[in-house]
Design an enzyme around this catalytic site. Structure first.
Site, PDB file in Angstrom:
ATOM      1  N   HIS A  92      14.606  17.093 -99.274  1.00  0.00           N
ATOM      2  CA  HIS A  92      14.181  18.401 -99.785  1.00  0.00           C
ATOM      3  C   HIS A  92      15.231  18.946-100.763  1.00  0.00           C
ATOM      4  CE1 HIS A  92      10.943  19.119 -96.750  1.00  0.00           C
ATOM      5  NE2 HIS A  92      11.686  18.263 -96.048  1.00  0.00           N
ATOM      6  N   TYR A 121       9.142  10.259 -89.879  1.00  0.00           N
ATOM      7  CA  TYR A 121       8.882  10.954 -88.616  1.00  0.00           C
ATOM      8  C   TYR A 121       7.430  11.429 -88.568  1.00  0.00           C
ATOM      9  CZ  TYR A 121       9.526  15.132 -91.532  1.00  0.00           C
ATOM     10  OH  TYR A 121       9.412  16.083 -92.520  1.00  0.00           O
ATOM     11  N   HIS A 152      12.224  11.227 -97.174  1.00  0.00           N
ATOM     12  CA  HIS A 152      12.235  12.147 -98.314  1.00  0.00           C
ATOM     13  C   HIS A 152      13.411  13.106 -98.166  1.00  0.00           C
ATOM     14  CE1 HIS A 152       9.978  14.234 -95.155  1.00  0.00           C
ATOM     15  NE2 HIS A 152      10.412  15.364 -95.690  1.00  0.00           N
ATOM     16  N   TYR A 204      15.598  16.344 -87.833  1.00  0.00           N
ATOM     17  CA  TYR A 204      16.352  17.389 -88.521  1.00  0.00           C
ATOM     18  C   TYR A 204      17.247  18.114 -87.527  1.00  0.00           C
ATOM     19  CZ  TYR A 204      13.181  17.065 -92.558  1.00  0.00           C
ATOM     20  OH  TYR A 204      12.471  16.636 -93.642  1.00  0.00           O
ATOM     21  N   ARG A 257       5.390  11.156 -92.023  1.00  0.00           N
ATOM     22  CA  ARG A 257       6.009  11.462 -93.312  1.00  0.00           C
ATOM     23  C   ARG A 257       6.979  10.359 -93.712  1.00  0.00           C
ATOM     24  NH1 ARG A 257       7.402  16.213 -96.303  1.00  0.00           N
ATOM     25  NH2 ARG A 257       6.333  14.780 -97.720  1.00  0.00           N
TER      26      ARG A 257
END
Length: 218
Positions: A154, A141, A152, A102, A149
């Site tokens: 958000h 990650y 995906h 991120y 995870r």
């Protein structure tokens, strides 16, 4: 027999009418629009402002390069719990880039950032409740010991008069979905809504996934 034929005919007509209004097959099957299940916001909600906040996350204004990764389109309809479309809902998405990192100062991931990826964007639903983003499939990650995870995205949806919705969308066919602690905490029905199948509408086209969002009133 005649009354049964009339009943089946009227039922078929009703379903055809609903389909013409753009309701998904899942909505038709359950004949309701239950509020979308909430999921955690996570620690990487955007805190770094960026000038480019549009719906195309694959291109950053001022750059001639495209983001690394598989391009996909995410679209859907924002509705209330009576299945009526909601116009003017603010839909935000944020996600990792293809390497699984991120653009957030607190992300401990040492994977490289992608300077040509936008990382988050905003859209307003139109008069039919429709929204659309162009993005890439994010990378997986590590989240904790023994927990990676899956890819995906958000979502945060805001509209005055409705509860704020924060949730996550997953990609069908990802093996890590089966071990994800957040996804697996949802009911089977909510998991089926959160996991989206991406299909190319025509040969050679970029895959499209439909993720409908239902908001509840206070």
């Amino acid at each position: 027999m005649k009354s049964r034929r009339n009943f089946l005919k009227s039922s078929s007509l009703a379903l055809t009418t609903l389909a013409g209004l753009g309701l998904s097959q899942a909505v038709l099957a359950q004949n309701t629009c239950d509020a979308t299940a909430r999921q955690p916001k996570g620690p990487f909600y955007p805190v770094v402002n960026q000038a480019d906040k549009d719906t195309d996350l694959t291109h950053v204004t001022g750059s001639s390069q495209k983001a690394v990764g598989t391009i996909v389109w995410v679209e859907g309809t924002v509705r209330d719990t009576s299945c009526a479309p909601i116009e003017g809902a603010l839909v935000e998405i944020w996600q990792a880039c293809a390497s699984g990192r991120y653009n957030h100062p607190n992300d401990p991931n040492t994977a490289p950032l992608d300077p040509n990826f936008q990382y988050w964007g905003r859209a307003l639903s139109d008069k039919n409740g429709f929204y659309r983003f162009k993005t890439i499939i994010p990378g997986a990650y590590p989240a904790d010991v023994g927990w990676v995870r899956p890819p995906h995205i958000h979502f945060r949806v805001l509209k005055r008069g409705y509860h704020e919705l924060i949730t996550q969308m997953y990609f069908a066919g990802e093996p890590l979905n089966q071990q994800d602690r957040i996804l697996q905490s949802l009911t089977t029905t909510d998991q089926s809504h959160a996991i989206v199948q991406f299909v190319a509408p025509t040969a050679g086209a970029e895959p499209v996934g439909v993720f409908d969002l239902q908001l509840a009133k206070p």
